[in-house]
Design a protein around this motif. Structure first.
Motif, short mmCIF file in Angstrom:
data_model
loop_
_atom_site.label_atom_id
_atom_site.label_comp_id
_atom_site.label_asym_id
_atom_site.label_seq_id
_atom_site.Cartn_x
_atom_site.Cartn_y
_atom_site.Cartn_z
N ALA A 47 82.12 83.05 0.27
CA ALA A 47 80.75 82.54 0.17
C ALA A 47 80.34 82.35 -1.29
O ALA A 47 79.69 81.34 -1.63
CB ALA A 47 79.79 83.51 0.86
N VAL A 48 80.72 83.28 -2.16
CA VAL A 48 80.37 83.19 -3.58
C VAL A 48 80.97 81.94 -4.21
O VAL A 48 80.29 81.17 -4.91
CB VAL A 48 80.83 84.44 -4.35
CG1 VAL A 48 80.71 84.23 -5.86
CG2 VAL A 48 80.03 85.66 -3.92
N PHE A 49 82.26 81.70 -3.96
CA PHE A 49 82.92 80.56 -4.59
C PHE A 49 82.44 79.23 -4.01
O PHE A 49 82.37 78.23 -4.73
CB PHE A 49 84.44 80.69 -4.45
CG PHE A 49 85.05 81.67 -5.42
CD1 PHE A 49 85.12 81.37 -6.77
CD2 PHE A 49 85.53 82.89 -4.99
CE1 PHE A 49 85.67 82.27 -7.67
CE2 PHE A 49 86.07 83.81 -5.87
CZ PHE A 49 86.14 83.49 -7.22
N LYS A 50 82.09 79.22 -2.73
CA LYS A 50 81.54 78.00 -2.15
C LYS A 50 80.18 77.69 -2.75
O LYS A 50 79.84 76.53 -3.00
CB LYS A 50 81.43 78.16 -0.63
CG LYS A 50 82.74 77.96 0.11
CD LYS A 50 82.54 78.00 1.61
CE LYS A 50 83.86 77.74 2.34
NZ LYS A 50 83.69 77.78 3.83
N GLU A 51 79.38 78.74 -2.97
CA GLU A 51 78.04 78.56 -3.54
C GLU A 51 78.11 78.08 -4.98
O GLU A 51 77.37 77.19 -5.40
CB GLU A 51 77.26 79.87 -3.46
CG GLU A 51 75.86 79.82 -4.02
CD GLU A 51 74.91 78.97 -3.17
OE1 GLU A 51 73.90 78.50 -3.71
OE2 GLU A 51 75.21 78.80 -1.96
N ARG A 52 79.03 78.66 -5.74
CA ARG A 52 79.15 78.31 -7.17
C ARG A 52 79.87 76.98 -7.35
O ARG A 52 79.63 76.26 -8.31
CB ARG A 52 79.91 79.39 -7.94
CG ARG A 52 79.15 80.69 -8.11
CD ARG A 52 80.01 81.71 -8.86
NE ARG A 52 80.39 81.22 -10.17
CZ ARG A 52 79.70 81.40 -11.28
NH1 ARG A 52 78.55 82.06 -11.25
NH2 ARG A 52 80.13 80.93 -12.43
N GLY A 53 80.80 76.70 -6.43
CA GLY A 53 81.57 75.46 -6.56
C GLY A 53 82.58 75.50 -7.69
O GLY A 53 83.05 74.47 -8.15
N GLY A 54 82.91 76.70 -8.16
CA GLY A 54 83.89 76.83 -9.24
C GLY A 54 84.36 78.26 -9.39
O GLY A 54 84.08 79.11 -8.54
N GLY A 55 85.07 78.54 -10.49
CA GLY A 55 85.61 79.86 -10.70
C GLY A 55 84.62 80.83 -11.32
O GLY A 55 83.51 80.45 -11.71
N VAL A 56 85.05 82.09 -11.39
CA VAL A 56 84.23 83.16 -11.97
C VAL A 56 85.07 83.87 -13.02
O VAL A 56 86.00 84.60 -12.69
CB VAL A 56 83.76 84.17 -10.90
CG1 VAL A 56 82.96 85.29 -11.55
CG2 VAL A 56 82.96 83.48 -9.81
N HIS A 57 84.78 83.61 -14.29
CA HIS A 57 85.48 84.27 -15.41
C HIS A 57 87.00 84.21 -15.26
O HIS A 57 87.70 85.21 -15.44
CB HIS A 57 85.03 85.73 -15.52
CG HIS A 57 83.61 85.89 -15.95
ND1 HIS A 57 83.22 85.92 -17.26
CD2 HIS A 57 82.47 86.02 -15.21
CE1 HIS A 57 81.90 86.07 -17.33
NE2 HIS A 57 81.42 86.12 -16.10
N GLY A 58 87.50 83.02 -14.92
CA GLY A 58 88.95 82.84 -14.83
C GLY A 58 89.54 83.15 -13.47
O GLY A 58 90.74 82.97 -13.26
N TYR A 59 88.73 83.63 -12.54
CA TYR A 59 89.19 83.87 -11.18
C TYR A 59 88.77 82.71 -10.28
O TYR A 59 87.61 82.28 -10.32
CB TYR A 59 88.57 85.15 -10.60
CG TYR A 59 89.08 86.44 -11.19
CD1 TYR A 59 90.20 87.09 -10.67
CD2 TYR A 59 88.42 87.04 -12.27
CE1 TYR A 59 90.65 88.29 -11.20
CE2 TYR A 59 88.86 88.24 -12.80
CZ TYR A 59 89.98 88.86 -12.26
OH TYR A 59 90.42 90.04 -12.78
N ASP A 60 89.70 82.22 -9.46
CA ASP A 60 89.31 81.35 -8.37
C ASP A 60 89.42 82.17 -7.08
O ASP A 60 89.69 83.37 -7.13
CB ASP A 60 90.18 80.09 -8.31
CG ASP A 60 91.68 80.40 -8.19
OD1 ASP A 60 92.04 81.55 -7.85
OD2 ASP A 60 92.50 79.49 -8.43
N TYR A 61 89.17 81.54 -5.95
CA TYR A 61 89.15 82.29 -4.69
C TYR A 61 90.50 82.97 -4.42
O TYR A 61 90.55 84.15 -4.07
CB TYR A 61 88.81 81.35 -3.53
CG TYR A 61 88.85 82.01 -2.17
CD1 TYR A 61 87.94 83.00 -1.82
CD2 TYR A 61 89.79 81.63 -1.23
CE1 TYR A 61 87.97 83.61 -0.58
CE2 TYR A 61 89.83 82.23 0.02
CZ TYR A 61 88.92 83.21 0.34
OH TYR A 61 88.96 83.80 1.58
N ALA A 62 91.60 82.24 -4.64
CA ALA A 62 92.93 82.78 -4.37
C ALA A 62 93.24 83.97 -5.28
O ALA A 62 93.73 85.01 -4.82
CB ALA A 62 93.99 81.69 -4.55
N SER A 63 92.97 83.82 -6.58
CA SER A 63 93.29 84.91 -7.51
C SER A 63 92.39 86.13 -7.29
O SER A 63 92.80 87.27 -7.52
CB SER A 63 93.18 84.43 -8.97
OG SER A 63 91.87 83.99 -9.26
#
Length: 271
Positions: A47-63
């Motif tokens: 839900a977080v990554f869908k809402e942001r539409g991108g990565g978080v400090h170098g993390y994507d959903y898979a990582s």
């Protein structure tokens, strides 16, 4: 350490192995049900990554999911299982009296039992963890540098030793107070929030990360995972290993000091 002393601790390790293996199904079920929070984590970060539409400090959903898979694995490898309650019971019930008459260190005795418990727990809990890794195999990216594996193993071992010495020191409080539960849960709460189990430490503000790098919690779980993910590199990697080694020595020293002080108090009050 002499051959005779090594044989004594090896005997304790073997006894601990046999005793612990009796509870293998308990460990298996604990590991299986311990994976349930992972499902909540998957939905949360999805839900977080869908809402942001991108990565978080170098993390994507898979990582991010891969990070949590590794924290589950490392946690099962290094986290003591009820050692603090067993040590506190030895003190509270006077069972250490029999151990004091034997030519062995109580710290060495408990460490041997801890190692045997970790071995059995790892052996029993790996199957359900392996199934989860297999299910998420598309998210798994292994390091290409062989040195990464070696340093991650070294860091994982130090993380386990640090956790044991902290657990041992907390249990030593039983020399002074009847019930250590509150103290244990307070420390474990800090470990959970500041050790990387709830979220990766490197997504926090730089100032918070800088402070946490000088605390032991950082090195109890996050450090070996970050090394394996190759998020710690170069000077930062070697600095982290040096600080982790420092905390290993410090927690070992505190554990020895707590035992010496506690034993003097125990003998003074007629234990």
């Amino acid at each position: 350490m002499s051959t005779s002393k090594t044989a004594k601790y090896a005997s304790v390790f073997n006894i601990g192995l046999q005793n612990t293996f009796v509870y293998r199904w308990n460990y298996f079920l604990r590991a299986a049900f311990g994976l349930i929070p992972l499902a909540g984590t998957v939905f949360l970060w999805n839900a977080v990554f869908k809402e942001r539409g991108g990565g978080v400090h170098g993390y994507d959903y898979a990582s991010m999911i891969y990070y949590y898979l590794l924290t589950i694995l490392v946690s099962n490898l290094v986290t003591p299982t009820e050692d603090e309650w067993q040590i506190a019971a030895d003190i509270r019930e006077g069972q250490i009296n029999a151990l004091l008459t034997k030519p062995m260190s109580y710290l060495g005795y408990r460490f041997s039992i801890f190692c045997s418990g970790r071995l059995v727990y790892t052996f029993v809990t790996l199957p359900p963890i392996a199934l989860i890794f297999l299910y998420y195999h598309n998210f798994v990216t292994l390091p290409h540098d062989p040195t990464t594996y070696l340093l991650a193993i070294v860091s994982t071992m130090m993380a386990g030793f640090i956790q044991f010495f902290i657990t041992y020191s907390l249990a030593m409080m039983a020399f002074w107070i009847l019930e250590i539960t509150t103290i244990v849960f307070i420390v474990y709460s800090f470990e959970y929030f500041l050790g990387g189990q709830m979220f990766p430490i490197d997504i926090m503000p730089a100032s918070v990360q800088a402070a946490l790098k000088w605390m032991p919690f950082y090195y109890e779980l996050f450090c070996p995972v970050a090394i394996f993910l190759e998020r710690l590199k170069g000077a930062d990697l070697w600095q982290a290993l040096a600080i982790q080694a420092g905390w290993l020595f410090l927690t070992w020293s505190i554990a020895r000091l707590m035992w010496q002080r506690g034993l003097r108090h125990y003998q003074a009050v007629g234990g």
